[in-house]
Design an enzyme around this catalytic site. Structure first.
Site, mmCIF file in Angstrom:
data_model
loop_
_atom_site.group_PDB
_atom_site.id
_atom_site.type_symbol
_atom_site.label_atom_id
_atom_site.label_comp_id
_atom_site.label_asym_id
_atom_site.label_seq_id
_atom_site.Cartn_x
_atom_site.Cartn_y
_atom_site.Cartn_z
ATOM 1 N N ARG A 24 63.075 65.458 -2.968
ATOM 2 C CA ARG A 24 61.847 65.596 -2.183
ATOM 3 C C ARG A 24 61.326 64.185 -1.927
ATOM 4 N NH1 ARG A 24 57.967 67.142 -5.694
ATOM 5 N NH2 ARG A 24 57.015 65.091 -5.444
ATOM 6 N N ASN A 66 61.679 62.094 -5.337
ATOM 7 C CA ASN A 66 61.856 62.862 -6.567
ATOM 8 C C ASN A 66 63.224 63.525 -6.504
ATOM 9 O OD1 ASN A 66 61.715 64.797 -8.685
ATOM 10 N ND2 ASN A 66 59.487 64.809 -8.536
ATOM 11 N N GLU A 82 56.654 65.641 -18.962
ATOM 12 C CA GLU A 82 56.756 66.732 -18.001
ATOM 13 C C GLU A 82 57.468 67.955 -18.590
ATOM 14 O OE1 GLU A 82 57.448 65.498 -13.794
ATOM 15 O OE2 GLU A 82 57.935 63.573 -14.711
ATOM 16 N N ASP A 141 58.289 61.843 -0.430
ATOM 17 C CA ASP A 141 56.853 61.904 -0.178
ATOM 18 C C ASP A 141 56.393 60.694 0.636
ATOM 19 O OD1 ASP A 141 57.158 64.025 -1.876
ATOM 20 O OD2 ASP A 141 56.077 63.133 -3.560
ATOM 21 N N TYR A 164 49.591 72.002 -11.087
ATOM 22 C CA TYR A 164 50.124 72.986 -12.013
ATOM 23 C C TYR A 164 49.093 73.841 -12.746
ATOM 24 C CZ TYR A 164 54.226 70.052 -11.342
ATOM 25 O OH TYR A 164 55.253 69.342 -10.780
ATOM 26 N N GLU A 200 57.162 57.989 -2.600
ATOM 27 C CA GLU A 200 58.145 58.073 -3.672
ATOM 28 C C GLU A 200 59.186 59.130 -3.342
ATOM 29 O OE1 GLU A 200 55.527 58.934 -6.928
ATOM 30 O OE2 GLU A 200 55.886 61.091 -6.778
ATOM 31 N N GLY A 247 60.144 69.728 -8.833
ATOM 32 C CA GLY A 247 59.788 70.968 -9.497
ATOM 33 C C GLY A 247 60.329 72.190 -8.776
ATOM 34 N N SER A 277 55.189 64.118 -11.446
ATOM 35 C CA SER A 277 54.182 65.179 -11.548
ATOM 36 C C SER A 277 52.767 64.642 -11.696
ATOM 37 C CB SER A 277 54.504 66.117 -12.722
ATOM 38 O OG SER A 277 55.695 66.811 -12.497
#
Length: 372
Positions: free
Chosen positions: A305, A323, A17, A307, A265, A321, A327, A194
């Protein structure tokens, strides 16, 4: 004039990443409040070299991805006699940059999985984000699912395959997945983010190729039950209690099977986002509470974050998951959700730095010896 807080913006890293980090760091540097903070950009290249980059030169580049200038001086972290963290040139030359707090804008293995956090703890540094344990667990999709399930969050069925078992008997790995799961299934490296190395498998004969690619990034891979679901995300900011943003919904678009790395991205038209997500008031409240429960259960700090999948059939939210260093690019969902919930990007960065300093002060106040 009040002395500014010196913020080491750490970016790059030896990770799949790496490129995402370059985008995130460019955005953080661009929005850092210069009236309060002095940036100290520190890059880690793909070979693992730490270098002190010139903030002015980076600003002049005005690039969407923050460059790593190869000729920048190599540095190491050091601690002064007074306990101050320093970015010290390897060759012993001056100057040495004193650092008040580290903002690790890095993603993936060796960056957000607890390894970097352990190094920063040993260096006595204040840093943005979760500590070693929460970072390691958050990055480890299998362990995160196990722990949030113990906290009462629903989790979709899955199996775990190791690279060693797969090399010894790939047929047995495939058979175990087919015995427990129904098509489609998702293949995910256990310790990546990601959507790197992630595949949607709609035919069992395609399982091998997907596993081969996923095992290129990790030694453990999840095989998850595909759910006819909507993808819902919530941003959580530390506090007492933690604050959960309004949720967003990701729509991968017709040209992508799911919210892949490319959709996130590379493809400007690869995904659409509903912010806020089109949820009932009851659903919004439910997913926000689930996100805060996950954040607390994993003992996260700073930010995360979370999800979820919202099953279209039974209306249940399933934890996907977490994070712990999401990002921070211009199109990243964590800052967008926070901004939509009343906290603009520059203020968010400031608050994260404040939280890091508060947590560091709290930890420094703990006893480190026992005198009976």
């Amino acid at each position: 004039m009040t002395e500014k807080t010196r913020v080491a913006v750490l970016y790059g890293g030896k990770s799949g990443e790496h490129e995402v980090s370059l985008k995130s760091a460019a955005s953080v540097l661009r929005h850092l409040d210069r009236s309060r903070f002095e940036p100290v950009p520190i890059s880690i290249d793909k070979q693992g070299r730490w270098q002190r980059q010139d903030a002015r030169r980076l600003a002049e580049s005005n690039a969407e991805s923050l460059p790593i200038f190869a000729e920048a001086p190599e540095i190491r972290l050091a601690i002064s006699g007074s306990g101050t963290l320093l970015a010290a040139p390897v060759d012993g030359a001056a100057p040495q940059d004193a650092i008040d707090v580290v903002f690790p804008v890095i993603h993936g293995p060796l960056c957000e999985d607890g390894a970097m956090q352990g190094l920063l703890d040993l260096a006595g540094a204040a840093y943005v984000g979760s500590g070693v344990m929460a970072s390691a667990i958050g990055m480890h999709k299998d362990m995160a699912k196990r722990l949030v399930a113990l906290a009462g969050l629903p989790v979709a069925p899955y199996t775990v395959a190791t690279k060693r078992d797969y090399a010894c008997d790939p047929a047995a790995v495939a058979a175990a997945a087919q015995a427990k799961l129904a098509l489609p299934v998702f293949i995910k490296p256990c310790n990546m983010g990601s959507s790197v190395g992630v595949h949607k498998v709609k035919r069992w004969e395609d399982l091998g190729a997907a596993l081969d690619d996923a095992f290129a990034y990790d030694t453990r891979v999840l095989i998850e039950q595909g759910v006819d679901a909507r993808e819902i995300e919530v941003a959580v900011l530390d506090g007492d209690p933690p604050f959960a943003s309004m949720a967003s919904e990701l729509n991968a678009g017709p040209q992508h099977e799911f919210y892949s790395y490319e959709a996130k991205y590379l493809d400007a038209d690869g995904a659409t986002v509903d912010l806020p997500a089109k949820l009932t008031a009851e659903q919004m409240s439910r997913v926000q509470e689930l996100a805060k429960t996950a954040f607390t259960a994993l003992e996260c700090s700073g930010l995360a974050r979370v999800d979820f999948f919202l099953d279209r059939q039974d209306g249940e939210f399933y934890f996907n998951e977490i994070n712990t260093l999401p990002g921070f690019t211009a199109i990243s969902m964590y800052p967008k959700m926070m901004e939509a919930s009343g906290l603009p990007y520059p203020a968010l960065i400031t608050r994260l730095i404040e939280l890091a300093l508060e947590r560091h002060a709290e930890r420094r106040a703990l006893k480190t010896d026992y005198q009976g």
